[in-house]
Design an enzyme around this catalytic site. Structure first.
Site, PDB file in Angstrom:
ATOM      1  N   ASP A  36       0.862  -1.183   0.000  1.00 44.28           N
ATOM      2  CA  ASP A  36       0.000   0.000   0.000  1.00 44.28           C
ATOM      3  C   ASP A  36       0.898   1.231   0.000  1.00 44.28           C
ATOM      4  O   ASP A  36       2.041   1.180   0.465  1.00 44.28           O
ATOM      5  CB  ASP A  36      -0.922   0.021   1.245  1.00 44.28           C
ATOM      6  CG  ASP A  36      -2.206   0.810   1.007  1.00 44.28           C
ATOM      7  OD1 ASP A  36      -3.295   0.197   0.981  1.00 44.28           O
ATOM      8  OD2 ASP A  36      -2.119   2.044   0.810  1.00 44.28           O
ATOM      9  N   ASP A  62       3.786   2.534  -4.398  1.00 44.07           N
ATOM     10  CA  ASP A  62       2.820   3.350  -5.142  1.00 44.07           C
ATOM     11  C   ASP A  62       2.669   2.670  -6.508  1.00 44.07           C
ATOM     12  O   ASP A  62       3.618   2.629  -7.295  1.00 44.07           O
ATOM     13  CB  ASP A  62       3.379   4.773  -5.297  1.00 44.07           C
ATOM     14  CG  ASP A  62       2.475   5.669  -6.138  1.00 44.07           C
ATOM     15  OD1 ASP A  62       1.555   5.152  -6.805  1.00 44.07           O
ATOM     16  OD2 ASP A  62       2.707   6.885  -6.146  1.00 44.07           O
ATOM     17  N   VAL A  63       1.476   2.146  -6.771  1.00 47.01           N
ATOM     18  CA  VAL A  63       1.319   1.331  -7.987  1.00 47.01           C
ATOM     19  C   VAL A  63       1.462   2.139  -9.271  1.00 47.01           C
ATOM     20  O   VAL A  63       1.613   1.566 -10.345  1.00 47.01           O
ATOM     21  CB  VAL A  63      -0.032   0.563  -8.000  1.00 47.01           C
ATOM     22  CG1 VAL A  63      -0.092  -0.440  -6.856  1.00 47.01           C
ATOM     23  CG2 VAL A  63      -1.218   1.510  -7.989  1.00 47.01           C
ATOM     24  N   ASN A  89      -5.456  -4.655  -6.678  1.00 47.39           N
ATOM     25  CA  ASN A  89      -6.667  -4.120  -6.025  1.00 47.39           C
ATOM     26  C   ASN A  89      -6.634  -2.606  -5.841  1.00 47.39           C
ATOM     27  O   ASN A  89      -7.686  -1.965  -5.856  1.00 47.39           O
ATOM     28  CB  ASN A  89      -6.811  -4.820  -4.660  1.00 47.39           C
ATOM     29  CG  ASN A  89      -7.796  -4.111  -3.761  1.00 47.39           C
ATOM     30  OD1 ASN A  89      -9.007  -4.193  -3.957  1.00 47.39           O
ATOM     31  ND2 ASN A  89      -7.286  -3.373  -2.778  1.00 47.39           N
ATOM     32  N   TYR A 156     -12.606   7.081 -14.451  1.00 46.34           N
ATOM     33  CA  TYR A 156     -12.724   5.811 -13.713  1.00 46.34           C
ATOM     34  C   TYR A 156     -13.338   4.743 -14.619  1.00 46.34           C
ATOM     35  O   TYR A 156     -12.857   3.611 -14.697  1.00 46.34           O
ATOM     36  CB  TYR A 156     -13.589   6.014 -12.468  1.00 46.34           C
ATOM     37  CG  TYR A 156     -13.698   4.796 -11.564  1.00 46.34           C
ATOM     38  CD1 TYR A 156     -12.797   4.591 -10.529  1.00 46.34           C
ATOM     39  CD2 TYR A 156     -14.714   3.859 -11.738  1.00 46.34           C
ATOM     40  CE1 TYR A 156     -12.897   3.482  -9.693  1.00 46.34           C
ATOM     41  CE2 TYR A 156     -14.819   2.750 -10.909  1.00 46.34           C
ATOM     42  CZ  TYR A 156     -13.910   2.569  -9.879  1.00 46.34           C
ATOM     43  OH  TYR A 156     -14.025   1.460  -9.063  1.00 46.34           O
ATOM     44  N   LYS A 160     -11.460   1.294 -15.826  1.00 48.03           N
ATOM     45  CA  LYS A 160     -11.922  -0.045 -15.433  1.00 48.03           C
ATOM     46  C   LYS A 160     -12.355  -0.878 -16.649  1.00 48.03           C
ATOM     47  O   LYS A 160     -12.178  -2.098 -16.649  1.00 48.03           O
ATOM     48  CB  LYS A 160     -13.050   0.075 -14.401  1.00 48.03           C
ATOM     49  CG  LYS A 160     -12.607   0.691 -13.070  1.00 48.03           C
ATOM     50  CD  LYS A 160     -11.586  -0.168 -12.332  1.00 48.03           C
ATOM     51  CE  LYS A 160     -11.306   0.329 -10.927  1.00 48.03           C
ATOM     52  NZ  LYS A 160     -10.366  -0.520 -10.176  1.00 48.03           N
TER      53      LYS A 160
HETATM   54  P1  NAD Z   1     -10.218   1.830  -0.284  1.00 50.03           P
HETATM   55  O1  NAD Z   1     -10.014   3.279  -0.539  1.00 50.03           O
HETATM   56  O2  NAD Z   1     -10.916   1.420   0.969  1.00 50.03           O
HETATM   57  O3  NAD Z   1      -8.827   1.065  -0.377  1.00 50.03           O
HETATM   58  C1  NAD Z   1      -7.928   1.321  -1.421  1.00 50.03           C
HETATM   59  C2  NAD Z   1      -6.492   1.172  -0.922  1.00 50.03           C
HETATM   60  O4  NAD Z   1      -5.631   1.443  -2.036  1.00 50.03           O
HETATM   61  C3  NAD Z   1      -6.122   2.167   0.186  1.00 50.03           C
HETATM   62  O5  NAD Z   1      -5.490   1.490   1.260  1.00 50.03           O
HETATM   63  C4  NAD Z   1      -5.157   3.129  -0.489  1.00 50.03           C
HETATM   64  O6  NAD Z   1      -4.153   3.632   0.396  1.00 50.03           O
HETATM   65  C5  NAD Z   1      -4.560   2.253  -1.576  1.00 50.03           C
HETATM   66  N1  NAD Z   1      -4.007   3.035  -2.670  1.00 50.03           N
HETATM   67  C6  NAD Z   1      -4.529   4.136  -3.272  1.00 50.03           C
HETATM   68  N2  NAD Z   1      -3.707   4.593  -4.204  1.00 50.03           N
HETATM   69  C7  NAD Z   1      -2.623   3.768  -4.196  1.00 50.03           C
HETATM   70  C8  NAD Z   1      -1.432   3.740  -4.941  1.00 50.03           C
HETATM   71  N3  NAD Z   1      -1.151   4.682  -5.865  1.00 50.03           N
HETATM   72  N4  NAD Z   1      -0.545   2.754  -4.702  1.00 50.03           N
HETATM   73  C9  NAD Z   1      -0.802   1.833  -3.753  1.00 50.03           C
HETATM   74  N5  NAD Z   1      -1.909   1.815  -3.009  1.00 50.03           N
HETATM   75  C10 NAD Z   1      -2.811   2.785  -3.233  1.00 50.03           C
HETATM   76  O7  NAD Z   1     -11.004   1.325  -1.560  1.00 50.03           O
HETATM   77  P2  NAD Z   1     -11.730  -0.041  -1.995  1.00 50.03           P
HETATM   78  O8  NAD Z   1     -13.138   0.289  -2.249  1.00 50.03           O
HETATM   79  O9  NAD Z   1     -11.382  -1.165  -1.114  1.00 50.03           O
HETATM   80  O10 NAD Z   1     -11.059  -0.227  -3.433  1.00 50.03           O
HETATM   81  C11 NAD Z   1     -10.361  -1.378  -3.853  1.00 50.03           C
HETATM   82  C12 NAD Z   1     -10.615  -1.574  -5.329  1.00 50.03           C
HETATM   83  O11 NAD Z   1     -11.983  -1.883  -5.546  1.00 50.03           O
HETATM   84  C13 NAD Z   1     -10.320  -0.355  -6.209  1.00 50.03           C
HETATM   85  O12 NAD Z   1      -9.638  -0.768  -7.366  1.00 50.03           O
HETATM   86  C14 NAD Z   1     -11.705   0.170  -6.551  1.00 50.03           C
HETATM   87  O13 NAD Z   1     -11.719   0.862  -7.764  1.00 50.03           O
HETATM   88  C15 NAD Z   1     -12.488  -1.123  -6.613  1.00 50.03           C
HETATM   89  N6  NAD Z   1     -13.927  -0.989  -6.472  1.00 50.03           N
HETATM   90  C16 NAD Z   1     -14.479  -0.442  -5.347  1.00 50.03           C
HETATM   91  C17 NAD Z   1     -15.869  -0.377  -5.242  1.00 50.03           C
HETATM   92  C18 NAD Z   1     -16.536   0.151  -4.008  1.00 50.03           C
HETATM   93  O14 NAD Z   1     -17.765   0.360  -4.028  1.00 50.03           O
HETATM   94  N7  NAD Z   1     -15.832   0.349  -2.905  1.00 50.03           N
HETATM   95  C19 NAD Z   1     -16.675  -0.833  -6.286  1.00 50.03           C
HETATM   96  C20 NAD Z   1     -16.071  -1.349  -7.419  1.00 50.03           C
HETATM   97  C21 NAD Z   1     -14.704  -1.439  -7.507  1.00 50.03           C
END
Ligand code: NAD
Length: 253
Positions: A36, A62-63, A89, A156, A160
């Site tokens: 992360d 940082d991805v 993720n 976004y 995706k």
């Molecule tokens: P979240 O914000 O709770 O967690 C995301 C994590 O990614 C955080 O810990 C953040 O610090 C980390 N992060 C952000 N930018 C980063 C980077 N540049 N390098 C490394 N780490 C980084 O979000 P989430 O909802 O758990 O999201 C996870 C995935 O699920 C994402 O790809 C998101 O697009 C996808 N998603 C989420 C939802 C939703 O409703 N929450 C729906 C569809 C898809």
């Protein structure tokens, strides 16, 4: 245990779905590199995982930065000897900006994290996995916004959709080489992703939220982690290049 001694790298493991996946994988015996950009969430997670059968270590990455992504995957191999599972993720939202309101900076930021970072990680992981007799499994967390037009803003959504295409391309390209690559498309899941939304577009919110009442319910991170575990384990050995919606049926309407 479904992942005993399997080595997994999970990005964005400090919060939401990534955190739930990392915990579940460790409870199933995996050796997890929890990556992360922010250390706090993973540090808390590591202390929660003390009695679980697997192992977990933090890796700051940082991805959106190629060198950090490659170092993350190389670290997994150095630390645990190989790489069985990669979960891409980490991701961010885009303030629901319709294309007319997208700045170059927003577009690049969303694309770099949500798409380019996934490519960086897949490229290095495939390179590692091709050198292993056991191959490997890649799981990309896309979104319902990667299958349908208006669950988020333009950047976004485009990022995706591209992750879905990348997943299917990798799945077929390496199908005979022992590497499986699948995507999960969650609907709405309760996580911290919304906290990154500042000054969302009025038009974007109005249009994207128009169908929210059709969503049967909000999902929990653990439910997505269960799907990821299935795709990471041999229970899904026949599944490759697939895009699995995990949305309580929202997209079925
Ligand atoms: P979240 O914000 O709770 O967690 C995301 C994590 O990614 C955080 O810990 C953040 O610090 C980390 N992060 C952000 N930018 C980063 C980077 N540049 N390098 C490394 N780490 C980084 O979000 P989430 O909802 O758990 O999201 C996870 C995935 O699920 C994402 O790809 C998101 O697009 C996808 N998603 C989420 C939802 C939703 O409703 N929450 C729906 C569809 C898809």
């Amino acid at each position: 245990m479904k992942l005993l001694n399997e080595v997994a790298v999970i990005t964005g493991a400090g919060s939401g779905m990534g955190r739930a996946m990392a915990r579940l994988f460790v409870s199933e015996g995996a050796k997890v590199v929890a990556a992360d950009i922010v250390p706090k969430g993973v540090e808390e997670l590591i202390s929660e995982c003390g009695d679980l059968p697997g192992e977990i270590v933090y890796c700051k990455a940082d991805v959106s930065k190629r060198a950090e992504v490659e170092a993350m995957l190389d670290f997994a191999v150095e630390k645990f000897g190989n790489l069985d599972i990669l979960v891409n993720n980490a991701g961010i939202m885009d303030n629901m900006m319709p294309v007319g309101e997208v700045s170059d900076e927003l577009w690049d930021r969303v694309m770099n994290i949500n798409l380019k970072g996934v490519m960086f990680a897949c490229r290095r992981a495939v390179d590692i996995m091709l050198g292993q007799s056991a191959g490997g499994r890649i799981i990309n967390i896309a979104s319902l916004g990667g299958l349908q037009g208006c669950r988020a803003g333009a950047a976004y959504t485009a990022s995706k959709f591209a992750v879905v295409g990348l997943t299917r391309n990798i799945g077929y390209m390496y199908a005979a080489k022992g590497i499986r690559c699948n995507a999960i498309c969650p609907g709405a899941v309760e996580t911290n992703i919304g906290t990154g939304m500042r000054e969302p577009s009025e038009l974007g919110m109005e249009r994207a939220l128009g169908g929210i009442n059709l969503n049967p319910r909000i999902g929990a991170s653990g439910e997505i982690a269960n799907v990821a575990l299935f795709l990471a384990s041999n229970d899904s050995s026949i599944i490759n290049g697939a895009v699995i919606t995990a949305d309580s049926g929202w997209s079925a309407y």
